[in-house]
Design an enzyme around this catalytic site. Structure first.
Site, PDB file in Angstrom:
ATOM      1  N   ARG A 180       0.838  -1.213   0.000  1.00  0.00           N
ATOM      2  CA  ARG A 180       0.000   0.000   0.000  1.00  0.00           C
ATOM      3  C   ARG A 180       0.871   1.261   0.000  1.00  0.00           C
ATOM      4  O   ARG A 180       0.396   2.354   0.324  1.00  0.00           O
ATOM      5  CB  ARG A 180      -0.927   0.015   1.227  1.00  0.00           C
ATOM      6  CG  ARG A 180      -2.318  -0.543   0.958  1.00  0.00           C
ATOM      7  CD  ARG A 180      -2.300  -1.932   0.436  1.00  0.00           C
ATOM      8  NE  ARG A 180      -3.646  -2.442   0.122  1.00  0.00           N
ATOM      9  CZ  ARG A 180      -3.892  -3.642  -0.349  1.00  0.00           C
ATOM     10  NH1 ARG A 180      -2.890  -4.486  -0.604  1.00  0.00           N
ATOM     11  NH2 ARG A 180      -5.119  -4.032  -0.607  1.00  0.00           N
ATOM     12  N   ARG A 207      20.475  26.408 -14.660  1.00  0.00           N
ATOM     13  CA  ARG A 207      20.858  27.776 -14.326  1.00  0.00           C
ATOM     14  C   ARG A 207      20.623  28.620 -15.576  1.00  0.00           C
ATOM     15  O   ARG A 207      20.539  28.099 -16.694  1.00  0.00           O
ATOM     16  CB  ARG A 207      22.347  27.838 -13.964  1.00  0.00           C
ATOM     17  CG  ARG A 207      22.672  27.211 -12.645  1.00  0.00           C
ATOM     18  CD  ARG A 207      24.179  27.212 -12.393  1.00  0.00           C
ATOM     19  NE  ARG A 207      24.717  28.547 -12.163  1.00  0.00           N
ATOM     20  CZ  ARG A 207      26.020  28.802 -12.007  1.00  0.00           C
ATOM     21  NH1 ARG A 207      26.904  27.821 -12.067  1.00  0.00           N
ATOM     22  NH2 ARG A 207      26.450  30.027 -11.786  1.00  0.00           N
ATOM     23  N   HIS A 208      20.532  29.917 -15.407  1.00  0.00           N
ATOM     24  CA  HIS A 208      20.495  30.835 -16.557  1.00  0.00           C
ATOM     25  C   HIS A 208      21.786  30.667 -17.364  1.00  0.00           C
ATOM     26  O   HIS A 208      22.791  30.135 -16.868  1.00  0.00           O
ATOM     27  CB  HIS A 208      20.399  32.267 -16.023  1.00  0.00           C
ATOM     28  CG  HIS A 208      21.481  32.538 -15.022  1.00  0.00           C
ATOM     29  ND1 HIS A 208      22.769  32.860 -15.381  1.00  0.00           N
ATOM     30  CD2 HIS A 208      21.477  32.438 -13.662  1.00  0.00           C
ATOM     31  CE1 HIS A 208      23.504  32.986 -14.295  1.00  0.00           C
ATOM     32  NE2 HIS A 208      22.749  32.727 -13.238  1.00  0.00           N
ATOM     33  N   ASN A 260      28.670  36.891 -14.332  1.00  0.00           N
ATOM     34  CA  ASN A 260      29.377  35.600 -14.299  1.00  0.00           C
ATOM     35  C   ASN A 260      30.731  35.744 -14.993  1.00  0.00           C
ATOM     36  O   ASN A 260      31.757  35.273 -14.482  1.00  0.00           O
ATOM     37  CB  ASN A 260      28.607  34.504 -15.062  1.00  0.00           C
ATOM     38  CG  ASN A 260      27.367  34.006 -14.356  1.00  0.00           C
ATOM     39  OD1 ASN A 260      26.372  33.669 -15.009  1.00  0.00           O
ATOM     40  ND2 ASN A 260      27.412  33.945 -13.032  1.00  0.00           N
ATOM     41  N   ARG A 308      18.715  37.769 -16.210  1.00  0.00           N
ATOM     42  CA  ARG A 308      19.469  36.690 -16.860  1.00  0.00           C
ATOM     43  C   ARG A 308      18.647  35.408 -16.992  1.00  0.00           C
ATOM     44  O   ARG A 308      18.816  34.648 -17.950  1.00  0.00           O
ATOM     45  CB  ARG A 308      20.794  36.437 -16.119  1.00  0.00           C
ATOM     46  CG  ARG A 308      20.688  36.117 -14.623  1.00  0.00           C
ATOM     47  CD  ARG A 308      22.069  36.259 -13.984  1.00  0.00           C
ATOM     48  NE  ARG A 308      22.174  35.870 -12.570  1.00  0.00           N
ATOM     49  CZ  ARG A 308      21.805  36.627 -11.535  1.00  0.00           C
ATOM     50  NH1 ARG A 308      21.216  37.779 -11.740  1.00  0.00           N
ATOM     51  NH2 ARG A 308      22.011  36.209 -10.294  1.00  0.00           N
ATOM     52  N   GLU A 355      18.174  34.300  -7.053  1.00  0.00           N
ATOM     53  CA  GLU A 355      19.404  33.793  -6.434  1.00  0.00           C
ATOM     54  C   GLU A 355      19.517  34.213  -4.968  1.00  0.00           C
ATOM     55  O   GLU A 355      18.938  35.244  -4.550  1.00  0.00           O
ATOM     56  CB  GLU A 355      20.613  34.304  -7.239  1.00  0.00           C
ATOM     57  CG  GLU A 355      21.989  33.819  -6.761  1.00  0.00           C
ATOM     58  CD  GLU A 355      22.133  32.304  -6.634  1.00  0.00           C
ATOM     59  OE1 GLU A 355      21.274  31.670  -5.980  1.00  0.00           O
ATOM     60  OE2 GLU A 355      23.120  31.757  -7.150  1.00  0.00           O
ATOM     61  N   TYR A 395      21.973  29.765   3.009  1.00  0.00           N
ATOM     62  CA  TYR A 395      21.335  28.649   2.294  1.00  0.00           C
ATOM     63  C   TYR A 395      20.096  28.188   3.065  1.00  0.00           C
ATOM     64  O   TYR A 395      19.086  27.833   2.474  1.00  0.00           O
ATOM     65  CB  TYR A 395      22.319  27.491   2.117  1.00  0.00           C
ATOM     66  CG  TYR A 395      23.141  27.620   0.850  1.00  0.00           C
ATOM     67  CD1 TYR A 395      22.679  27.138  -0.354  1.00  0.00           C
ATOM     68  CD2 TYR A 395      24.385  28.246   0.865  1.00  0.00           C
ATOM     69  CE1 TYR A 395      23.418  27.261  -1.526  1.00  0.00           C
ATOM     70  CE2 TYR A 395      25.138  28.378  -0.294  1.00  0.00           C
ATOM     71  CZ  TYR A 395      24.639  27.875  -1.491  1.00  0.00           C
ATOM     72  OH  TYR A 395      25.374  28.013  -2.645  1.00  0.00           O
ATOM     73  N   HIS A 447      19.016  29.701 -10.454  1.00  0.00           N
ATOM     74  CA  HIS A 447      20.390  30.098 -10.166  1.00  0.00           C
ATOM     75  C   HIS A 447      21.095  29.008  -9.353  1.00  0.00           C
ATOM     76  O   HIS A 447      20.436  28.152  -8.757  1.00  0.00           O
ATOM     77  CB  HIS A 447      20.382  31.405  -9.370  1.00  0.00           C
ATOM     78  CG  HIS A 447      19.610  32.481 -10.083  1.00  0.00           C
ATOM     79  ND1 HIS A 447      20.207  33.431 -10.850  1.00  0.00           N
ATOM     80  CD2 HIS A 447      18.269  32.710 -10.163  1.00  0.00           C
ATOM     81  CE1 HIS A 447      19.276  34.221 -11.371  1.00  0.00           C
ATOM     82  NE2 HIS A 447      18.090  33.807 -10.959  1.00  0.00           N
TER      83      HIS A 447
HETATM   84  O1  F6P Z   1      28.541  33.157  -8.857  1.00  0.00           O
HETATM   85  C1  F6P Z   1      27.256  32.869  -9.301  1.00  0.00           C
HETATM   86  C2  F6P Z   1      26.315  32.718  -8.133  1.00  0.00           C
HETATM   87  O2  F6P Z   1      25.049  32.353  -8.630  1.00  0.00           O
HETATM   88  C3  F6P Z   1      26.201  33.947  -7.230  1.00  0.00           C
HETATM   89  O3  F6P Z   1      25.254  34.902  -7.655  1.00  0.00           O
HETATM   90  C4  F6P Z   1      25.876  33.354  -5.902  1.00  0.00           C
HETATM   91  O4  F6P Z   1      26.124  34.226  -4.824  1.00  0.00           O
HETATM   92  C5  F6P Z   1      26.777  32.155  -5.919  1.00  0.00           C
HETATM   93  O5  F6P Z   1      26.778  31.670  -7.260  1.00  0.00           O
HETATM   94  C6  F6P Z   1      26.315  31.039  -5.018  1.00  0.00           C
HETATM   95  O6  F6P Z   1      27.356  30.066  -4.933  1.00  0.00           O
HETATM   96  P1  F6P Z   1      28.231  29.947  -3.602  1.00  0.00           P
HETATM   97  O7  F6P Z   1      27.219  29.746  -2.521  1.00  0.00           O
HETATM   98  O8  F6P Z   1      29.107  28.751  -3.845  1.00  0.00           O
HETATM   99  O9  F6P Z   1      29.010  31.215  -3.407  1.00  0.00           O
END
Ligand code: F6P
Length: 468
Positions: free
Chosen positions: A51, A263-264, A270, A313, A335, A375, A400
């Protein structure tokens, strides 16, 4: 460091004040009242074999871990098959082992359940975990009553999830896709024989099955999931974890589908190694956007929907996709906000804010940029996105690096400590296809010069250093 500690992760955001109060209630941090916020939860599965109890257990465990609750599944079948019971393990290959008349086998099954319960209580009461999922059939009132008493004695809050299913198609696909591969049958019989035996096992369980009833116990909390979520019955939900569990179960589905993540394309920032910002795509980034549109033109994914962040982006990356994909722009997909470090390179940060760079290296998951996010913050804001992804069919997410790490950690079932290190290169697309107990992952990497995609079946690995 402006972050929360590991132990705080068990406390839902916003409940810290309550936590402080509870921590003084007695020497164990619990009062007599099981309605306190901080009481560990036992989630008890109930239902006939096939189930989807193990499916629900594993999926729920992954979700709760991702949201910060330390969670573990205790599967009684695995206890039965461990060394201590090795001689009996083979009995699982014969339906008669599960007959209510088989007193010897019943002893083995009860003992396996007891060992799992003891381990579960140790896990919770030692503070190692905050939620335990007890994955067994628990189909009799007697067995459930033992569990309720046990939880009461150990000061654990108990919540039952009963999976009720009378749709022969769902049962048949569960037995054929999952059960015939059970370790109980491995190397002992053909798939057809295993299927026949498993159907007999179900019949044996039916003879003693007592579905959950409100009247069974004065304070029974439960949800009945009927026919894989076509309907539900919810009774006396207590506390944050239980209400989250109910919310989650009411949103998941079993229909086959895929989720695409990218990702973009490369942005001007970048190319300069700068964090964040809202710059447009470079020439290479625009090539990726064009190739992405071609990819989905060829792939012909039925009913595909596109979810895109609100950054320029990302919008430019999605702009050539067919209008029938109905692109939606989510702020939650923007992001991670690097606060005072937005627009800087990693070298700039090291020079201007060495303490911040060190703190981030020490605990990247919890580290919050001043005036920005961690995070952990991104995971919180992504919860509605994950829930909506669980509800939907085929979706392409254009977002992102940090955001997609959070989404991938959920589908890959990666620990939160690894999450900020998942390596997501630019100009690659991940296809996730959820299966019963895991998620298939295919990575398509674009060669910008030839505009050819290379396909690999694997999870994205972890990286050592940040990417820009
Ligand atoms: O460098 C690109 C990016 O998307 C940033 O805008 C962002 O701060 C970073 O990567 C996140 O990656 P990390 O957490 O490894 O710094």
């Amino acid at each position: 460091m402006p972050s929360r500690t590991n132990s705080d992760m068990e406390i839902p955001p916003g409940l810290e004040t309550t936590k402080r109060k509870v921590a003084h209630s007695d020497e164990h941090g619990f009062s007599d009242d099981l309605d306190q916020v901080r009481v560990p939860n036992v989630i008890v599965m109930v239902g006939l074999p096939a189930r989807g109890k193990t499916y629900i257990s594993k999926k729920l465990c992954r979700y709760l871990k991702w949201t910060g609750f330390k969670t573990k599944v205790f599967n009684v079948g695995e206890y039965r098959r461990t060394d201590a019971n090795a001689a009996d393990a083979i009995h699982g290959a014969n339906a008669s082992f599960f007959s209510p008349d088989n007193a010897e086998a019943l002893k083995v099954r009860t003992e396996s359940a007891r060992r799992a319960m003891e381990d579960m209580a140790d896990y919770l009461n030692s503070g190692t975990g905050s939620v335990a999922i007890f994955d067994a059939t628990n189909t009799t009132k007697d067995r459930r009553s033992i569990i309720i008493d046990f939880c009461k004695k150990k000061r654990l809050r108990c919540f039952f999830i009963e999976s009720v299913c009378d749709d022969p198609a769902i049962i048949d696909s569960n037995v054929t896709d999952v059960k015939v591969n059970s370790p109980d049958y491995k190397g002992l019989m053909t798939a057809e024989q295993a299927k026949e035996d498993f159907m007999n096992r179900i019949e044996n369980y039916k003879r003693q099955y007592e579905p959950l009833e409100e009247s069974e116990h004065e304070s029974l909390s439960f949800i009945k999931v009927i026919n894989a979520g076509r309907s539900f019955k919810v009774h006396q939900v207590r506390g944050h974890v239980q209400s989250r569990v109910v919310y989650f179960l009411m949103n998941i589905h079993l229909l086959p589908r895929s989720i695409y993540l990218t990702r973009h394309g490369q942005s001007e920032y970048n190319a300069m190694g700068r964090l964040g910002g809202d710059s447009p795509l470079t020439e290479d980034g625009r090539k990726y956007a064009a190739a992405l549109a071609d990819f989905f033109e060829e792939e012909e994914v039925p009913g595909l929907r596109v979810w895109c962040s609100q950054k320029v982006r990302a919008a430019q990356t999605a702009q050539h996709l067919k209008p029938d994909f109905h692109t939606e722009y989510w702020k939650a997909l923007d992001e991670l906000d690097a606060g005072i470090c937005e627009g800087l390179t990693y070298e700039d940060i090291q020079q201007r804010y060495p303490k911040q760079a060190d703190d981030r290296a020490t605990d990247k998951y919890h580290y919050r940029y001043p005036s920005g996010e961690s995070y952990e913050d991104v995971v919180s804001r992504l919860e509605p996105v994950i829930m909506e992804l669980e509800r939907q069919a085929n979706v392409l997410v254009v977002s992102h690096q940090a955001v997609l790490r959070c989404v991938l950690a959920y589908f890959y079932d990666r620990p939160l400590s690894e999450l900020p290190y998942i390596d997501i290169p630019l100009h690659s697309l991940v296809k996730l296809t959820p299966r019963a107990y895991h998620c298939d992952s295919t990575i398509y990497a674009l060669d910008l010069d030839t505009q050819e995609w290379t396909e690999t079946s694997a999870q994205l690995p972890l990286c050592d250093s940040p990417r820009d």
